[in-house]
Each structure stands twice: as C-alpha cells, then as structure tokens.
Design a protein around this motif. Structure first.
Motif, mmCIF file in Angstrom:
data_model
loop_
_atom_site.group_PDB
_atom_site.id
_atom_site.type_symbol
_atom_site.label_atom_id
_atom_site.label_comp_id
_atom_site.label_asym_id
_atom_site.label_seq_id
_atom_site.Cartn_x
_atom_site.Cartn_y
_atom_site.Cartn_z
ATOM 1 N N ASN A 29 1.562 -5.723 5.151
ATOM 2 C CA ASN A 29 0.717 -5.064 6.142
ATOM 3 C C ASN A 29 0.289 -6.100 7.186
ATOM 4 O O ASN A 29 -0.202 -7.174 6.845
ATOM 5 C CB ASN A 29 -0.502 -4.466 5.441
ATOM 6 N N ARG B 46 -2.218 4.212 -2.475
ATOM 7 C CA ARG B 46 -1.560 3.402 -1.460
ATOM 8 C C ARG B 46 -0.676 2.338 -2.105
ATOM 9 O O ARG B 46 -1.091 1.653 -3.035
ATOM 10 C CB ARG B 46 -2.650 2.739 -0.602
ATOM 11 N N ASN B 47 0.575 2.229 -1.621
ATOM 12 C CA ASN B 47 1.542 1.231 -2.102
ATOM 13 C C ASN B 47 1.960 1.455 -3.555
ATOM 14 O O ASN B 47 2.441 0.529 -4.210
ATOM 15 C CB ASN B 47 0.970 -0.185 -1.913
ATOM 16 N N THR B 144 -2.344 -3.093 -0.995
ATOM 17 C CA THR B 144 -1.106 -3.292 -0.241
ATOM 18 C C THR B 144 -0.572 -4.706 -0.362
ATOM 19 O O THR B 144 0.625 -4.902 -0.446
ATOM 20 C CB THR B 144 -1.270 -2.977 1.258
#
Lengths: 104, 466
Positions: A29, B46-47, B144
């Motif tokens: 990210n 998430r992820n 993440t």
C-alpha cells in the motif's frame, strides 16, 4: 515513526518520493510505504496551507492526496507500489497549467 | 457497452458484497462486482487473500480469518470482479466506473450497494493534525502491510478501538495510553439491552477477553473522560483530556481515534432513495425492508451500508439480499425463496441480538458528535469551523445544503463524507430540531471525483469495438 512488524520478504523496487529514492515492496500500500519513509506532511491544504496526513486509510477522507507520475490528487491509500513510481508532495492549491502541460 | 451487461451489479467486495455475489451466482444470475481496493475483503477482511504471514494471521485472530473461506468461495463464484475500480455513477440500468487501466459502463437489471461502513467523524480540536488518525486506519495499516507505530495514544470508545489495542498488544507493539470516552451514564442506559445481548454470548465473551487483556497489560487506562483535544503546531505533540478530577495531558507523536462506525451513505444518498435518521445508532441509513430493498425498485442495499450490524450480519444480509433479487427477477420460485430466506433471517436476528447493547454502551457523548467549541474544524476539506457553522445558523441557514453556500462546508474533495453527520447534528442541536428534520447533504454524481479526461476516455473506449 511507523515501522514494519517483521520483514515481509516481498520483492523490492526503488520509487522516487519527493526527489528522494525509497526502497519499497512491490504491491505494498503506497500510503503505508510513505508513512514508513517519513513522508511528512503528505500535503498542505489549498485553504490555509495546514499540513495533513492520512486519516482514514480507506478512500473516504482525501487527506492522503499526492501527485503520482504527474497526476495530481491521487488517493495514495488506494494505490499500490509499482516499479518506477514517482511521488510528489502537493503544497497548497495546485496551479492551473496551460493546455498541454497538465496531467496526461 | 464496453463494460458488458449483467443481471446484477454489486458495489463493494466486503462480506456483504462477496456473499451476495456467491448467492446470486448460485441462482444463475450473471454478476459484475466492483471495488476500489485491489483485493477482496472490504475493510473488515482487508488483504485476506494476501496475508502471507502466520504471525500476522494469529495477531489478527479467528474473526478476521473467517473471511478466508468466504473470499475463496467468492473467487470460485464466477462473478466478474473488477478490482481497483471506482464506480462514479450509479443509476437505473447500471453503473459507470474507472480504473487505472480502463473505464466504462456496465448495464445491469439490478444494482446492489454493499459499500459498508466508515468511522464516525471525531470532531475535536486538533483532529486534523498530522499524527492523528482513526483506529480503523491503523488497523488497515496492520492488515495490509504489517505497518505499526509504537507509543500511540488510543482515544475514544467502541469495539474496534479495543480490538486494535488487543492486536497491538499481541504483536508486542507498545501503547502509550488508552483514553476511554465511554459515557459513564451509558453503563446504566445499556443495562436493559443486556438480556438480549446474552442470547448471543460469544460477542460479549470476546469483548471481555479483549478488555481484560488490555487491563492486565502495562497500558495506562484513563476512564470517565468527558473532553478531549489534540495540540501541536505542525504535528501532534500532546493529547489533553478532562475528567471529573480536572485536566490532564500526555505527550505523544501518534493518536488513534475511534467513536464507532456509521453507514457510508454517499452512494445510496446519490441515488435519492429514501433515508432516515437512526437515533439508536445516531446516523443516517437508507430505508429498507428485511431483504435490503430500498424505495427504488432497481436498488438493494446489503451490509453495514444499510445500518451497522457487523461482519457476520453483513455476510448474511448479502445472502438475504441476493435471494430477494433472484426472486424479484423471477429466477427462483416463492417456495424456494421462503425456505432459504426464513433460515437466514432468523440467523441474522440472532447475530444482531448484541447490537442494541453495544450501540447504547458505546454511544459517543453528544459533545463528541456535535462539537460545542467554536474552534473545532467541522469540514476538514474546506476548513470550516464550528464558529462559521453557528454563525450561518444564526443568520437563518436552514440546513446542510444551504450551509454549502454560506460556508463551503461539504464542498471539498471528500464530498461531505467526513463532515456530513457532524454538520447535521450540530445544526439540529443549534436550531432545536431533529436530525431527520434537518436532512442531509444532497449528494450528486460523480460519487467520487473524476477528471473530465476520464469521462472523455469513457466515450473514446465506448467507440471502440469490444
């Protein structure tokens, strides 16, 4: 300062952050990479020049905006690291560029 | 059309969107599903498909890992999945979208919005300072990229704040302090909802486990906090708070704030389907029936975007909504619909039993929802302070839409996402009306900022043979 909990072992690439070369994991990210690289502030506001940093990390707050590969106002929290990426800090309101000199 | 034509377009690949896609495919519907992130899971999971670390998996815990089988089933569902794609227009007949590589329109007989929740704004002095971010943001960084920061101060209340603190402790990341804003009166006010919550005790057990682990740790905990602000010149330098004893402060570089989550209503608001103010959850939500059907016959809502219920209820809502859509489109008959939906509805009812208790216990005190200090920035984008808002109301500004003309509040790049609820509750409080009566911003397309070039690009690619 933000840090990695443990080395991820992911392949790295060099990206440019405000003229500086930063090693980053491909696919990481982008906002997270910038936080770890000490990119502070991410930008200053068009209204008063206040410094701002990521607030929500999920595309809602628009505080993490930066110029990526010449395109202004990108939400860095929604971007992942690609090879050769160039990130520039946005200071205040972006200037209006003559035709042909703007973002591609 | 270059984006094709499907029976069902779904926005959002969290638990609700994934479950809806799986169920809709099971009943033979063609499905296209869109999400801004590059991998499925929404914020809660998430992820989930890219974790790659057993240590991180154990830190995030079994509730997070419950997203794995769901993501696997979604990958096998046969839905057309457009990752890294922003939907900027939604309407009867389909959606318009852009991604880094492409843009287009996808025609759909029906649209399901599963855009989930966002964290409630935390409008106190200094909340715009670098160094202040939401607990959800910090948790996304952990999920993440295993990105963490030592010595942050945790401020606020609600399950997510305690969960993140628990996960940080599991990971061995130092926490400077927990400043708990849970309203003291809430403990008593929440009691009547406790018996219902005990019908589904697993949530309470997990909560108790987290809270006792935080208490057992070295983390200083400050309770009974009635006021909070952040100070610093160009970055956060200290958190200050007030309790019944007096004022306190602690120096720090980072603070994680949290006052619960609210539906992310921008997409549904833009469709003009009917919304109402939910006083129990102090937020706007689209008005729906049990199947997520809205006031518009082409639009259904599933998951936390229709009211906060958590990940399990969101997944169930996705299944329930998809059944309703399959039935409405004539793909399943009445008896199959009744059979399947009856079971799911009662399962969801049981899962939601804990919700009224949590809503009441962690309801943020009024001053954290509608600031009383004139210096507080209400609209972060346009830097509109409470003082300007109060002045506009005094001059006769009747509601949020007029406030845009008076102050520019809500007119920045976030399109009112961050200030909408604060503006509504503050106007309501100042003018002695209910939030329902005050109304909300009129949200317009494009739902997210797009350039004219991107819209022009859409036209160009539409002209090409597909």
């Amino acid at each position: 300062m933000f840090r990695l909990l443990e080395a991820t072992g992911r392949p790295m690439t060099a990206i440019k952050v405000d003229g500086r070369t930063v090693q980053a994991e491909i696919g990481a990210n982008l906002a997270s990479v910038l936080l770890r690289a000490g990119f502070q502030p991410f930008r200053t506001t068009p209204v008063s020049g206040e410094p701002r940093m990521p607030y929500c990390m999920m595309g809602v707050c628009f505080e993490c905006l930066a110029t990526i590969d010449g395109i202004t106002n990108c939400q860095t929290c929604l971007e992942t690291v690609r090879e050769g990426m160039v990130i520039e800090r946005q200071l205040g309101a972006s200037p209006i560029k003559p035709a042909g000199e703007g973002a591609p | 059309m270059n984006g094709g034509s499907v029976d069902l377009a779904v926005i959002g690949v969290g638990p609700a969107g994934m479950s809806a896609a799986i169920t809709a495919r099971k009943h033979g519907l063609s499905v296209a599903i869109f999400d801004e992130q590059n991998s499925p899971g929404g914020q809660i999971y998430r992820n989930i498909t890219g974790l790659g670390s057993d240590r991180l998996a154990s830190i995030l815990g079994e509730d997070y890992l419950a997203g794995r089988p769901l993501a696997d089933a979604f990958a096998d569902s046969g839905a057309i999945y457009r990752a890294g794609t922003t939907v900027w227009r939604i309407g009867e007949g389909g959606v318009s979208w852009i991604s880094a590589a492409d843009s287009g329109e996808t025609a759909a007989l029906h649209v399901l919005v599963a855009t989930g929740a966002m964290e409630r704004p935390f409008p106190v002095k200094g909340w715009t300072l670098p160094g202040v971010m939401t607990a959800g943001a910090a948790q996304i960084l952990l999920k993440t990229d295993q990105t963490v920061v030592d010595d942050a101060v945790f401020v606020g209340c609600g399950p997510l704040l305690y969960l993140l603190a628990y996960q940080y402790l599991q990971a061995g990341v130092r926490i400077r302090a927990l400043i708990d804003t849970t309203d003291k009166s809430s403990h008593i006010a929440a009691l009547p909802s406790l018996p219902a919550a005990l019908l589904k005790p697993s949530y309470l057990r997990k909560g108790m486990k987290m809270l006792s682990a935080i208490r057992r740790s070295e983390t200083p905990i400050h309770r009974g906090v009635t006021e909070v602000d952040f100070s610093g010149t160009d970055r956060l330098q200290a958190v200050r708070w007030r309790d019944r004893v007096g004022e306190h402060s602690i120096e720090c570089d980072h603070a994680f704030v949290h006052h619960g989550v609210i539906p992310n209503v921008n997409v549904t608001m833009a469709t003009r389907c009917t919304h109402r103010w939910d006083e129990a959850q102090t937020c706007w939500r689209p008005e729906t029936d049990a199947f997520g059907r809205t006031s518009l016959d082409w639009l259904t809502v599933a998951g936390d975007g229709g009211g906060i219920g958590g990940a399990k209820s969101a997944a169930l809502s996705g299944e329930i909504a998809a059944l309703g859509i399959a039935y409405d489109l004539g793909r399943i008959d009445r008896s199959a619909f009744d059979r399947a939906s009856g079971r799911l509805l009662s399962k969801r009812r049981r899962d939601l039993a804990v919700r009224p208790f949590l809503d009441r216990l962690y309801r943020p005190a009024p001053r954290f929802r509608a600031p009383v200090d004139d210096e507080v920035v209400v609209c972060r984008c346009e830097e509109v302070r409470r003082e300007q808002l109060a002045k506009a109301v005094q001059e006769g500004c009747p509601g949020p839409n007029q406030l845009k003309s008076f102050t520019r509040a809500g007119m920045g790049p976030c399109q009112g996402r961050m200030c909408g609820h604060t503006v509504v509750e503050t106007i309501a409080q100042l003018s002695g009306r209910s939030p329902q009566d005050v109304g909300y911003y009129r949200i317009r397309m494009p739902i997210k900022p797009v350039t004219v070039g991107e819209i022009a690009g859409l036209t160009a690619s539409q002209g090409e043979p597909s």
